[in-house]
Enzyme design. Structure first.
Site, PDB file in Angstrom:
ATOM      1  CG  MET A  27       9.700  24.180  -1.131  1.00  0.00           C
ATOM      2  SD  MET A  27       8.800  25.312  -2.199  1.00  0.00           S
ATOM      3  CE  MET A  27       7.619  26.018  -1.065  1.00  0.00           C
ATOM      4  CE1 TYR A  38      13.288  31.777   4.537  1.00  0.00           C
ATOM      5  CE2 TYR A  38      13.461  29.410   4.179  1.00  0.00           C
ATOM      6  CZ  TYR A  38      13.215  30.685   3.698  1.00  0.00           C
ATOM      7  OH  TYR A  38      12.888  30.861   2.389  1.00  0.00           O
ATOM      8  NE  ARG A  82      -6.492   1.163  12.003  1.00  0.00           N
ATOM      9  CZ  ARG A  82      -5.262   0.975  11.537  1.00  0.00           C
ATOM     10  NH1 ARG A  82      -4.363   1.952  11.600  1.00  0.00           N
ATOM     11  NH2 ARG A  82      -4.909  -0.182  10.998  1.00  0.00           N
ATOM     12  CE  LYS A 125      -0.269  -0.329   5.018  1.00  0.00           C
ATOM     13  NZ  LYS A 125      -1.023  -0.879   6.138  1.00  0.00           N
TER      14      LYS A 125
HETATM   15  C1  LIG Z   1      -0.223  -1.768   6.802  1.00  0.00           C
HETATM   16  C2  LIG Z   1      -0.766  -2.965   7.440  1.00  0.00           C
HETATM   17  C3  LIG Z   1       0.052  -4.044   7.736  1.00  0.00           C
HETATM   18  C4  LIG Z   1       1.558  -3.998   7.586  1.00  0.00           C
HETATM   19  O1  LIG Z   1       2.067  -3.289   8.708  1.00  0.00           O
HETATM   20  P1  LIG Z   1       3.636  -3.097   8.999  1.00  0.00           P
HETATM   21  O2  LIG Z   1       3.681  -2.491  10.333  1.00  0.00           O
HETATM   22  O3  LIG Z   1       4.135  -2.167   7.921  1.00  0.00           O
HETATM   23  O4  LIG Z   1       4.259  -4.426   8.910  1.00  0.00           O
HETATM   24  C5  LIG Z   1      -0.538  -5.197   8.226  1.00  0.00           C
HETATM   25  N1  LIG Z   1      -1.871  -5.254   8.450  1.00  0.00           N
HETATM   26  C6  LIG Z   1      -2.690  -4.211   8.195  1.00  0.00           C
HETATM   27  C7  LIG Z   1      -4.140  -4.347   8.470  1.00  0.00           C
HETATM   28  C8  LIG Z   1      -2.170  -3.032   7.701  1.00  0.00           C
HETATM   29  O5  LIG Z   1      -2.986  -1.999   7.480  1.00  0.00           O
END
Ligand SMILES: *Cc1c(COP(=O)(O)O)cnc(C)c1O
Length: 359
Positions: free
Chosen positions: A304, A256, A132, A35
């Site tokens: 930047m 800055y 969550r 992802k």
């Molecule tokens: C992103 C994600 C993972 C992977 O998590 P890492 O900490 O990067 O290994 C696993 N399970 C779910 C549900 C996730 O959203």
């Protein structure tokens, strides 16, 4: 044309890191998370490398990310970790042969609208304490009823997500695993619990499927432990170069808000990388970078397009020299800790302006 900022990605490192996961969890199948553009490494090249190395499945957050992979001819199983958010997405997910994680009743209704015989591959996500996403533990019997009423649905398994697996002394992980196991007692179907921290720190979280993300890219989620400590290979090197080197007298201030003062006559280097590339302003003075194999320190605010470096430890540095922001000799975990964040955010935060090169 020489790029200002280059991320060099070692695809063989991803394959090596998949091997580390397999050694840690030899009885588990592996669903690797690609992802967020493969954690900023490039989703398509990462997916191709992992597919070639025999990964069992890939995981993305949403439909768009999965469609991008299918268009690039990634054929292995792909799970949508957040599931679908509309009937149209549900239909697309079926058409693209995606595995849909279902975390709420409204998602069940979306999928049911595709008809009783629609062929849908699903995972049920159970909330064991993260609070969550996920169905309450007590919903398992109702979910089994739903399955019985949908003969076209294939259950790939049951997922839960750990809240504090990166804290080795926090017993909540064991509590979550116990709740998940109890809720599914006597229920068939594969289980999936551990993300990277779960896989590394908690043998009981290495269930039928593991879901590594960060560790696939060679970084460790465990505080105080780098990927190299675990036998992982960092897949990303982020480099810029010096575009100015000048000496300033004691008492002169840099950048800055004049936030850094030369304690003595000091050589200052300007590297062509800034927050528009993904070096956040939380990288304070003192954060480490490397020039010519020597550790140097950020001096003054990130702008930047530029950062300023105290080059007293690299007195021979010249305009044109490479500046390493993170990579094998300078772990992203360490830089992230200095910057008050986590390596995930460093990797995902790289912007369009960064040039990517694959090895
Ligand atoms: C992103 C994600 C993972 C992977 O998590 P890492 O900490 O990067 O290994 C696993 N399970 C779910 C549900 C996730 O959203």
């Amino acid at each position: 044309m020489i790029p200002r900022v280059t991320a060099t990605i070692d695809l063989a490192a991803l394959q090596h890191n998949l091997g580390v996961v397999r050694r840690l969890a030899p009885r588990s199948r592996v669903m690797a998370a690609v992802k967020a553009n493969g954690y900023g490494h490039g989703a398509i090249p990462a997916a191709r490398a992992l597919e070639a190395a025999g990964v069992d499945a890939l995981a993305v957050a949403c439909l768009e990310e999965a469609v991008e992979l299918r268009r690039a001819h990634i054929h292995c199983p792909i799970a949508l970790l957040e599931g679908v958010i509309s009937e149209e997405e549900a239909a697309q997910a079926v058409y693209q042969r995606l595995q849909v994680v279902v975390h709420d009743h409204w998602q069940i209704e979306l999928l049911q609208r595709l008809g009783r015989d629609a062929q849908v591959g699903i995972w049920f996500k159970i909330d064991s304490g993260m609070h969550r996403l996920g169905f309450p533990l007590t919903d398992v019997p109702r979910l089994l009823d739903v399955l019985r009423a949908q003969p076209g649905w294939t259950l790939h398994g049951w997922i839960t997500h750990l809240a504090s697996a990166d804290e080795p002394d926090n017993g909540f992980t064991r509590e979550q695993v116990a709740r998940f196991d109890a809720a599914l007692s006597g229920v068939s179907g594969p289980r999936s619990i551990g993300n990277s921290a779960g896989i590394i720190g908690w043998p009981e979280a290495r269930a039928d499927w593991v879901r590594p993300g960060l560790m696939i890219y060679g970084a460790s989620p465990m505080p105080g432990q780098t990927g190299a400590d675990l036998g992982l290979k960092p897949a990303m090197r982020l480099e810029s170069r010096l575009i100015a080197v000048r000496d300033f007298e004691a008492g002169e201030t840099i950048g800055y808000a004049q936030s850094w003062t030369c304690p003595e006559r000091t050589r200052i280097g300007v590297a062509a990388v800034g927050y528009a590339d993904g070096i956040h302003r939380t990288f304070r003075s003192g954060t480490a970078a490397m020039v010519g194999g020597r550790r140097v320190a950020y001096a003054g605010r990130v702008s930047m397009d530029m950062i300023t470096l105290d080059l007293r430890q690299a007195p021979d540095a010249q305009v044109g020299d490479p500046v390493l922001l993170w990579g094998e000799e300078l772990p992203a975990e360490e830089i992230a800790a200095q910057a008050g964040t986590i390596p995930y955010e460093l990797f995902c935060g790289l912007t369009q302006r960064v040039h990517f090169r694959y090895r």
